[in-house]
Design a protein around this motif. Structure first.
Motif, mmCIF file in Angstrom:
data_model
loop_
_atom_site.group_PDB
_atom_site.id
_atom_site.type_symbol
_atom_site.label_atom_id
_atom_site.label_comp_id
_atom_site.label_asym_id
_atom_site.label_seq_id
_atom_site.Cartn_x
_atom_site.Cartn_y
_atom_site.Cartn_z
ATOM 1 N N ASP A 44 0.993 -8.969 -7.895
ATOM 2 C CA ASP A 44 0.602 -7.843 -8.538
ATOM 3 C C ASP A 44 0.141 -6.352 -8.364
ATOM 4 O OD1 ASP A 44 1.687 -8.858 -11.315
ATOM 5 O OD2 ASP A 44 0.055 -9.421 -11.687
ATOM 6 N N ASP A 45 -1.127 -6.616 -6.607
ATOM 7 C CA ASP A 45 -1.797 -5.631 -6.404
ATOM 8 C C ASP A 45 -1.322 -5.310 -5.140
ATOM 9 O OD1 ASP A 45 -2.391 -8.176 -4.954
ATOM 10 O OD2 ASP A 45 -4.585 -7.869 -5.298
ATOM 11 N N ARG A 46 -0.120 -5.788 -4.454
ATOM 12 C CA ARG A 46 0.494 -5.900 -3.436
ATOM 13 C C ARG A 46 0.457 -4.381 -3.167
ATOM 14 N NH1 ARG A 46 4.756 -6.183 -6.966
ATOM 15 N NH2 ARG A 46 6.429 -4.872 -7.638
ATOM 16 N N ALA A 47 0.759 -2.727 -3.648
ATOM 17 C CA ALA A 47 0.702 -1.692 -3.247
ATOM 18 C C ALA A 47 -0.739 -1.664 -2.540
ATOM 19 C CB ALA A 47 0.897 -0.869 -3.995
ATOM 20 N N GLU A 48 -1.803 -1.888 -3.823
ATOM 21 C CA GLU A 48 -3.317 -2.223 -3.354
ATOM 22 C C GLU A 48 -3.534 -2.812 -1.246
ATOM 23 O OE1 GLU A 48 -7.154 -0.571 -2.326
ATOM 24 O OE2 GLU A 48 -5.206 0.095 -3.083
ATOM 25 N N ILE A 49 -2.341 -4.016 -1.208
ATOM 26 C CA ILE A 49 -3.009 -4.827 -0.136
ATOM 27 C C ILE A 49 -2.139 -4.307 1.064
ATOM 28 C CG2 ILE A 49 -2.446 -6.911 0.799
ATOM 29 C CD1 ILE A 49 -2.358 -8.523 -1.552
ATOM 30 N N ALA A 50 -1.203 -3.406 0.899
ATOM 31 C CA ALA A 50 0.071 -2.469 1.666
ATOM 32 C C ALA A 50 -1.094 -1.515 2.085
ATOM 33 C CB ALA A 50 0.730 -2.340 1.534
ATOM 34 N N ARG A 51 -1.801 -0.740 1.074
ATOM 35 C CA ARG A 51 -2.287 0.059 1.117
ATOM 36 C C ARG A 51 -3.803 -0.275 2.868
ATOM 37 N NH1 ARG A 51 -7.231 2.857 0.902
ATOM 38 N NH2 ARG A 51 -8.031 1.240 -0.915
ATOM 39 N N ARG A 52 -4.729 -1.739 1.727
ATOM 40 C CA ARG A 52 -5.564 -1.727 3.005
ATOM 41 C C ARG A 52 -4.872 -2.291 4.339
ATOM 42 N NH1 ARG A 52 -7.360 -5.393 -1.247
ATOM 43 N NH2 ARG A 52 -7.968 -4.818 -2.783
ATOM 44 N N ALA A 53 -4.134 -2.303 4.365
ATOM 45 C CA ALA A 53 -3.232 -3.195 5.816
ATOM 46 C C ALA A 53 -2.891 -1.572 6.641
ATOM 47 C CB ALA A 53 -1.929 -4.062 5.850
ATOM 48 N N ARG A 54 -2.339 -0.699 6.005
ATOM 49 C CA ARG A 54 -2.166 -0.182 6.925
ATOM 50 C C ARG A 54 -2.967 1.612 6.780
ATOM 51 N NH1 ARG A 54 -0.352 4.502 3.476
ATOM 52 N NH2 ARG A 54 0.117 4.358 1.370
ATOM 53 N N GLY A 55 -4.746 1.103 5.940
ATOM 54 C CA GLY A 55 -5.062 2.163 6.041
ATOM 55 C C GLY A 55 -5.035 3.324 5.406
ATOM 56 N N GLY A 56 -6.167 4.011 5.340
ATOM 57 C CA GLY A 56 -5.690 5.492 5.181
ATOM 58 C C GLY A 56 -5.279 5.809 4.384
ATOM 59 N N PRO A 57 -4.958 7.186 3.146
ATOM 60 C CA PRO A 57 -5.411 6.970 1.511
ATOM 61 C C PRO A 57 -4.531 6.574 1.152
ATOM 62 C CG PRO A 57 -3.865 9.287 2.972
ATOM 63 C CD PRO A 57 -4.947 7.931 3.909
#
Length: 209
Positions: free
Chosen positions: A196-209
Motif C-alpha cells: 500500500d505504501d509503494r509510492a513512499e518506498i519508491a520516493r525514499r529509494a530515489r530521494g528528493g521530494p
C-alpha cells in the motif's frame, strides 16, 4: 514505458569498521575505533608499522599490525611516506581493510552511518517494481537488510517477509541474501505491487521530494 523504477545507490561509509577485542583496562571485549594515526618502529634495516586504535569505552590503545620486521628497501616509497605523515587517504583505506581485520578478530562491527548518493537510472515513482543497483566504494560488512532498513525505513521483519514471499531478491542470487554484506554491483529487486505504501518506498529509494 518501463514498469520498473531503477535507481543507483553509491554508498560511502562514514565510519570505519570497529573490531571487538579484549580490552585490558575494561576487563572485557569492547569495540575499538581507528584513531587515524600510525606508528613506525625501526630496528636496523627492519621496520614495524601499526595502525593505532582506541577502545570506544576507555580509550586504551591497540596497535593493529600493518607489517612486522619488514626490510625498509621492500616498503614502497609512497607507503612509507603515507605511514610517516599519517596520510588520511592511506589510513582510511587501511581502516576499511576488513580482510586484514579478520586476521585479528572474529567480530567486526560495521556502523550503518553511510552516505548514500542516489541517481535515478529509469522509471518513475509510480512503478510497481523497484530495482536498486549498488555501487560500494569501500569493502564493507554492512548487511543488506540493515542498509535497506535504514534507507527505506522498513523494518527488518518486513524485509524478511518480502524475501520469503519472493518479492525481494538479491542478484546475483544467494542464500540468506538479506544477511549478506553489501557488494559492489549487486542488484536488489523489490516487487511492490501488493504494498500500500509503494509510492513512499519508491520516493525514499530515489530521494528528493
Amino acid at each position: 514505458m518501463s514498469h520498473t523504477l531503477t535507481v543507483q545507490w553509491t554508498i560511502e561509509p562514514q565510519s570505519a569498521p570497529r573490531p571487538w577485542l579484549a580490552c585490558n583496562r575494561c576487563g572485557g571485549h569492547r569495540p575499538f575505533v581507528c584513531s587515524g594515526k600510525t606508528r613506525l618502529n625501526a630496528n636496523g634495516r627492519r621496520l614495524d608499522a601499526w595502525l593505532i586504535y582506541r577502545c570506544a569505552v576507555c580509550e586504551d590503545t591497540w596497535n593493529r599490525p600493518i607489517f612486522e620486521r619488514r626490510n625498509v628497501a621492500s616498503v614502497a616509497p609512497d607507503v612509507l611516506a603515507a605511514l610517516q605523515s599519517n596520510d588520511p587517504v592511506w589510513v582510511r583505506q587501511a581502516a576499511f581493510d576488513i580482510e586484514g581485520l579478520r586476521q585479528c578478530t572474529d567480530r567486526i562491527e560495521d556502523l550503518a552511518d553511510s552516505n548514500v548518493e542516489r541517481h535515478v537510472l529509469g522509471g518513475s515513482a509510480g512503478c510497481a517494481r523497484l530495482e536498486i543497483v549498488l555501487v560500494v566504494r569501500q569493502a564493507s560488512s554492512l548487511r543488506v537488510d540493515r542498509l535497506l532498513s535504514a534507507e527505506l525505513a522498513l523494518s527488518r521483519a518486513r524485509l524478511s517477509k518480502l524475501e520469503t514471499k519472493g518479492r525481494l531478491t538479491l542478484l546475483p542470487e544467494s542464500r540468506k541474501a538479506l544477511q549478506r554484506p553489501i557488494r559492489d554491483g549487486s542488484r536488489i529487486v523489490l516487487d511492490l505491487t501488493a504494498e500500500d505504501d509503494r509510492a513512499e518506498i519508491a520516493r525514499r529509494a530515489r530521494g528528493g521530494p
